[in-house]
Design an enzyme around this catalytic site. Sequence first.
Site, PDB file in Angstrom:
ATOM      1  N   ASP A  27       0.862  -1.193   0.000  1.00 11.18           N
ATOM      2  CA  ASP A  27       0.000   0.000   0.000  1.00 11.18           C
ATOM      3  C   ASP A  27       0.894   1.237   0.000  1.00 11.18           C
ATOM      4  O   ASP A  27       2.104   1.140   0.215  1.00 11.18           O
ATOM      5  CB  ASP A  27      -0.914  -0.013   1.245  1.00 11.18           C
ATOM      6  CG  ASP A  27      -1.880   1.168   1.284  1.00 11.18           C
ATOM      7  OD1 ASP A  27      -2.382   1.588   0.220  1.00 11.18           O
ATOM      8  OD2 ASP A  27      -2.140   1.700   2.392  1.00 11.18           O
ATOM      9  N   SER A  28       0.277   2.385  -0.209  1.00  8.20           N
ATOM     10  CA  SER A  28       1.034   3.639  -0.135  1.00  8.20           C
ATOM     11  C   SER A  28       1.413   3.966   1.303  1.00  8.20           C
ATOM     12  O   SER A  28       2.283   4.786   1.551  1.00  8.20           O
ATOM     13  CB  SER A  28       0.163   4.777  -0.676  1.00  8.20           C
ATOM     14  OG  SER A  28      -1.038   4.842   0.082  1.00  8.20           O
ATOM     15  N   CYS A  65      -4.430  -1.564  -1.944  1.00 10.60           N
ATOM     16  CA  CYS A  65      -4.607  -0.134  -2.192  1.00 10.60           C
ATOM     17  C   CYS A  65      -5.541   0.017  -3.397  1.00 10.60           C
ATOM     18  O   CYS A  65      -5.242  -0.498  -4.483  1.00 10.60           O
ATOM     19  CB  CYS A  65      -3.253   0.497  -2.486  1.00 10.60           C
ATOM     20  SG  CYS A  65      -3.346   2.221  -3.000  1.00 10.60           S
ATOM     21  N   ASN A  66      -6.653   0.692  -3.191  1.00 10.68           N
ATOM     22  CA  ASN A  66      -7.612   0.884  -4.287  1.00 10.68           C
ATOM     23  C   ASN A  66      -7.055   1.791  -5.374  1.00 10.68           C
ATOM     24  O   ASN A  66      -7.292   1.564  -6.559  1.00 10.68           O
ATOM     25  CB  ASN A  66      -8.908   1.515  -3.751  1.00 10.68           C
ATOM     26  CG  ASN A  66      -9.678   0.584  -2.854  1.00 10.68           C
ATOM     27  OD1 ASN A  66     -10.641  -0.036  -3.272  1.00 10.68           O
ATOM     28  ND2 ASN A  66      -9.274   0.463  -1.597  1.00 10.68           N
ATOM     29  N   THR A  67      -6.327   2.823  -4.961  1.00  8.43           N
ATOM     30  CA  THR A  67      -5.799   3.777  -5.942  1.00  8.43           C
ATOM     31  C   THR A  67      -4.839   3.066  -6.891  1.00  8.43           C
ATOM     32  O   THR A  67      -4.957   3.159  -8.112  1.00  8.43           O
ATOM     33  CB  THR A  67      -5.095   4.949  -5.219  1.00  8.43           C
ATOM     34  OG1 THR A  67      -5.935   5.423  -4.168  1.00  8.43           O
ATOM     35  CG2 THR A  67      -4.793   6.080  -6.175  1.00  8.43           C
ATOM     36  N   TYR A  92      -0.958   8.492  -2.458  1.00  7.34           N
ATOM     37  CA  TYR A  92      -1.182   8.223  -3.884  1.00  7.34           C
ATOM     38  C   TYR A  92      -2.401   9.011  -4.396  1.00  7.34           C
ATOM     39  O   TYR A  92      -2.492   9.343  -5.566  1.00  7.34           O
ATOM     40  CB  TYR A  92      -1.478   6.737  -4.109  1.00  7.34           C
ATOM     41  CG  TYR A  92      -0.277   5.814  -4.147  1.00  7.34           C
ATOM     42  CD1 TYR A  92       1.021   6.276  -3.944  1.00  7.34           C
ATOM     43  CD2 TYR A  92      -0.455   4.453  -4.392  1.00  7.34           C
ATOM     44  CE1 TYR A  92       2.103   5.402  -3.984  1.00  7.34           C
ATOM     45  CE2 TYR A  92       0.617   3.575  -4.454  1.00  7.34           C
ATOM     46  CZ  TYR A  92       1.896   4.058  -4.239  1.00  7.34           C
ATOM     47  OH  TYR A  92       2.954   3.191  -4.288  1.00  7.34           O
ATOM     48  N   GLY A  93      -3.347   9.228  -3.509  1.00  2.50           N
ATOM     49  CA  GLY A  93      -4.654   9.743  -3.913  1.00  2.50           C
ATOM     50  C   GLY A  93      -4.632  11.091  -4.599  1.00  2.50           C
ATOM     51  O   GLY A  93      -5.558  11.436  -5.331  1.00  2.50           O
ATOM     52  N   CYS A 129     -11.122   2.983  -0.051  1.00  2.00           N
ATOM     53  CA  CYS A 129      -9.690   3.233   0.170  1.00  2.00           C
ATOM     54  C   CYS A 129      -9.360   2.392   1.393  1.00  2.00           C
ATOM     55  O   CYS A 129     -10.119   2.398   2.372  1.00  2.00           O
ATOM     56  CB  CYS A 129      -9.445   4.709   0.456  1.00  2.00           C
ATOM     57  SG  CYS A 129      -7.793   5.063   1.140  1.00  2.00           S
ATOM     58  N   THR A 130      -8.258   1.658   1.342  1.00  2.00           N
ATOM     59  CA  THR A 130      -7.985   0.722   2.431  1.00  2.00           C
ATOM     60  C   THR A 130      -7.672   1.422   3.756  1.00  2.00           C
ATOM     61  O   THR A 130      -7.723   0.797   4.815  1.00  2.00           O
ATOM     62  CB  THR A 130      -6.828  -0.227   2.051  1.00  2.00           C
ATOM     63  OG1 THR A 130      -5.697   0.563   1.630  1.00  2.00           O
ATOM     64  CG2 THR A 130      -7.243  -1.166   0.929  1.00  2.00           C
ATOM     65  N   HIS A 131      -7.370   2.706   3.694  1.00  2.00           N
ATOM     66  CA  HIS A 131      -7.168   3.446   4.953  1.00  2.00           C
ATOM     67  C   HIS A 131      -8.486   3.645   5.712  1.00  2.00           C
ATOM     68  O   HIS A 131      -8.485   3.820   6.922  1.00  2.00           O
ATOM     69  CB  HIS A 131      -6.579   4.830   4.669  1.00  2.00           C
ATOM     70  CG  HIS A 131      -5.093   4.839   4.447  1.00  2.00           C
ATOM     71  ND1 HIS A 131      -4.527   4.446   3.266  1.00  2.00           N
ATOM     72  CD2 HIS A 131      -4.069   5.171   5.271  1.00  2.00           C
ATOM     73  CE1 HIS A 131      -3.205   4.571   3.358  1.00  2.00           C
ATOM     74  NE2 HIS A 131      -2.896   5.000   4.570  1.00  2.00           N
TER      75      HIS A 131
END
Length: 270
Positions: free
Chosen positions: A16-17, A80-82, A48-49, A194-196
């Site tokens: 992930d970022s 990470c979705n982005t 990343y977003g 978003c995984t966050h």
Amino acid sequence: MDSKTPDIDAPILFFDSGVGGLSVLAEAQKHLPKAPVIYVSDSAAFPYGTKSEKEIATRVPVLLGKLAERFHPRLITIACNTASTIALDSVRQVLDIPIVGTVPAVKPAAEMTKTGVIGLLGTEATVRQPYIDVLAQKFAKDAVLLRHGSAELAPAAEAMMRGEQVDAQIYARAMHGLLEQPRGDEIDIVILGCTHFPLIEKQLADHATTSVQFVHGGAGIARRIAYLTHGQKWPENALGGHFVTTGDLAGVKPYEKALAHYGLAQFSAL
Ligand code: DGL
């Protein structure tokens, strides 16, 4: 043993970022408690977003190639979705190991909605991806999908994981950005795209002005990882997970307490 049988110590690599992918790791650990884990945070490039498609599409496949050479994972999860909505296909083209991506949980949301209006909270980059239109067209044809991209939430989740106080207005602004759109008051399901965001689900729920239910892809991704590794061998005793940053090792210190909850006890910089 055929050439595809992974080494017993070969890890699953989560990428992930930042630390958002921990929401996916937590679900995977329920299925595979003995899996050796390498968790990679691309902290040097976080977030990343707010980046362009070009920046992400150039960076992610190269970095994952480097990580695959270094750690020889049996499977990579792009948590990470982005990164997934932009670079999943190109990563799959360059790497010859199973790659599991993370994309917004549009399908389960469409199955759950009673009002027919679904909300998607993601990063700014994710919500503008054509991939989202494809998911909506494929799985939520009869529903309305309203989207809101927030640049503040992922950094807020990072701050919370460092044990810092976060301004609650950030959560309020994000929820209002979604729920105050035309027909936003009809939303009954909010996709945490978003995984966050599952890390701050409670805070988001506290700032919802209407009654909504949250959904994210973590459990489904974990099932997919379990399916793809079915029948593989794992070390008898779970080894401590390894947290790797692309940034400064010193920057990891404030996260160590939170990372311990996910069994991540070894830290290094790439
Ligand atoms: N966790 C990431 C996602 O799922 C992105 C957060 C960011 O770097 O902006 O989209």
